[in-house]
Design a protein around this motif. Sequence first.
Motif, mmCIF file in Angstrom:
data_model
loop_
_atom_site.group_PDB
_atom_site.id
_atom_site.type_symbol
_atom_site.label_atom_id
_atom_site.label_comp_id
_atom_site.label_asym_id
_atom_site.label_seq_id
_atom_site.Cartn_x
_atom_site.Cartn_y
_atom_site.Cartn_z
ATOM 1 N N LEU A 1 0.862 -1.191 0.000
ATOM 2 C CA LEU A 1 0.000 0.000 0.000
ATOM 3 C C LEU A 1 0.888 1.227 0.000
ATOM 4 O O LEU A 1 1.812 1.325 0.811
ATOM 5 N N VAL B 1 1.327 4.931 0.913
ATOM 6 C CA VAL B 1 0.785 6.017 1.747
ATOM 7 C C VAL B 1 1.562 7.275 1.368
ATOM 8 O O VAL B 1 2.759 7.382 1.622
ATOM 9 N N GLU C 1 -3.797 14.833 -6.224
ATOM 10 C CA GLU C 1 -3.594 13.457 -5.784
ATOM 11 C C GLU C 1 -3.641 12.493 -6.968
ATOM 12 O O GLU C 1 -4.500 12.601 -7.841
ATOM 13 N N SER D 1 -4.271 8.920 -8.766
ATOM 14 C CA SER D 1 -5.133 7.754 -8.604
ATOM 15 C C SER D 1 -4.264 6.501 -8.605
ATOM 16 O O SER D 1 -3.094 6.534 -8.997
ATOM 17 N N LYS E 1 -2.963 -0.037 -4.397
ATOM 18 C CA LYS E 1 -3.815 0.762 -3.517
ATOM 19 C C LYS E 1 -3.040 1.971 -3.011
ATOM 20 O O LYS E 1 -1.826 1.893 -2.773
ATOM 21 N N VAL E 2 -3.747 3.106 -2.850
ATOM 22 C CA VAL E 2 -3.122 4.363 -2.446
ATOM 23 C C VAL E 2 -3.959 5.038 -1.363
ATOM 24 O O VAL E 2 -5.190 5.048 -1.433
ATOM 25 N N GLU E 3 -3.288 5.548 -0.360
ATOM 26 C CA GLU E 3 -3.933 6.374 0.673
ATOM 27 C C GLU E 3 -3.119 7.646 0.825
ATOM 28 O O GLU E 3 -1.909 7.655 0.529
ATOM 29 N N TYR E 4 -3.772 8.714 1.305
ATOM 30 C CA TYR E 4 -3.091 10.003 1.463
ATOM 31 C C TYR E 4 -3.134 10.488 2.904
ATOM 32 O O TYR E 4 -4.136 10.318 3.610
ATOM 33 N N LEU E 5 -2.028 11.059 3.344
ATOM 34 C CA LEU E 5 -1.923 11.706 4.647
ATOM 35 C C LEU E 5 -1.372 13.107 4.456
ATOM 36 O O LEU E 5 -0.674 13.381 3.468
ATOM 37 N N MET F 1 -3.999 2.640 9.295
ATOM 38 C CA MET F 1 -4.648 1.960 8.181
ATOM 39 C C MET F 1 -5.367 0.677 8.598
ATOM 40 O O MET F 1 -6.025 0.039 7.767
ATOM 41 N N LYS G 1 -9.245 0.335 7.914
ATOM 42 C CA LYS G 1 -9.625 0.232 6.502
ATOM 43 C C LYS G 1 -9.119 -1.063 5.872
ATOM 44 O O LYS G 1 -9.697 -1.589 4.913
ATOM 45 N N TYR G 2 -8.009 -1.579 6.409
ATOM 46 C CA TYR G 2 -7.427 -2.813 5.867
ATOM 47 C C TYR G 2 -7.277 -3.826 7.002
ATOM 48 O O TYR G 2 -6.170 -4.119 7.462
#
Length: 517
Positions: free
Chosen positions: A453, A455, A463, A465, A485-489, A509, A512-513
């Motif tokens: 993942l 982050v 951002e 995709s 998969k991508v998440e942003y902080l 995380m 969510k995971y």
Amino acid sequence: MKLFNNLNDHIGFHARVRGDMMMASDSVKSLNYGEAWDYINTIAAHIQSGGISKGDRVAILAKNSVDNLCVFLACARIGAVVVGLNYRLAPAEVEFIASNADVEMLFFDKEFDELRGEYLRSKPCVCLDSAEPAPLLENWLQSPANLNEVEINGDDILFQMYTSGTTGLPKGVLVSHYNVLANTYQAPMTTGVGGRVGEVALVIAPTFHAVGLVGSLLGVIYGGSMIIHRDYDPVGMIETLAKERISTVAVIPVMLQFSLAMVPNIKDYDFSALHSINYGASPISETLLQQGMEAFGCDFIQGYGQTESTMALTFLTAEDHKKALAGRPELLRSCGRAVFGTEVKIVGDDGQELPLGEIGEIVAKGPQVMQGYWKNPEATAKTVADGWLHTGDAGRMDEEGYIYIQDRVKDMIISGGENIYPAEIENVLMAHSQIQDVSIIGVPDQKWGEIPLAVIVSGGQPELSAEELIEFCRGKLAGYKIPRKVEYLDALPRNPTGKVLKKDIRVMMAEKYPPIA
């Protein structure tokens, strides 16, 4: 001659005393030990005639086959060191490994021609399955060549296998003849199960990985026979286990999961010859173990180790698995106990052994520990100190000696049996103009066990995709390393010295995971 001095002694012995017994077979070729020994010597003579001497590096970029195995054994015959190239890597990664290893010759499959960069194309190349874009092995062997005998000692390097590290750059692990022989003796001593004359093993795991390669070598060391599959095929594995009266096979749990799902009529197959299934790379769930034991009616054995330990440091034996199903399910979270002739302990940051139950780094000492890293004395000294291999894995030991891996000190991710190191991915992503900061962690995945993942901190930039990120990484990283998969902080959590706190990111995380049930 010293007993058990090198791999070649074993194959030559089997060729003399059981030459008519099948050594290896694939969909194209089948060789008994006598034929294989002659074939290996012929290939070895031609490699020598091409200017390759003891200690030179010869690369193999090919899927599993009888020819692949015989080229490896031919190199061992003359003391050439084999560098197995992972065909799932990107061209730039293959090029780095080949040049770092000082490869002098390449054997490859035609389908991987695009992975041959400038360095490899400048070296002599032989194709295993086609007459182009390089000479076909069969044709290349037609010219006369004489084999010059070479003295091979136990401490001579047999193969150089690359594994990534926290720097993101692969390191060449030097494994000697004696390392391999020792580990292939330790395994049956520990598990009670080993290669036997007349038994047939199914080889599925790729031989650029230690499990596939050392597993194959175990077969020829003990005079067993092998059916070699070019690729893993869920249905093909089941059919071969039954049709060919297979005795043992090494897999990763996800393979079992796929095969059981793809063959609903598995009860119609006869697995009476199968005595054991060996697995590694990740633990097995109690449900999958029960399903597997019911379907195959055989023992299950888990091994834990790393390339730096040749193959195995610990085993969770068949008896341990039976204990787990008989009321001790927690054992399935263990990777077992130390193999014969090996010490394993848990140490703290100061290198001192910790009390039972406390979490620290798993370190081990035994005859299977590598000879070091190629051209990297600093990394060697850091990884093997006073004979103790520092695995980079954090774990604890209980009062019975069972080891439980708690986390990965080096933050390694295991996805579908492949080792993925976050730093390597982070180095690639940081080159993107829309990424200010990034950290890669592993998150649970139903299919692969774990996936990377990304982050990301965008720093005010638009951002990206997941699709855009995948496209950016294509060609720069092997497909299995690319984050899907991508998440942003707004910012990555760091300690006072600036080190990213991956543990804190995992906590963020976790909701969510969540773990796979």
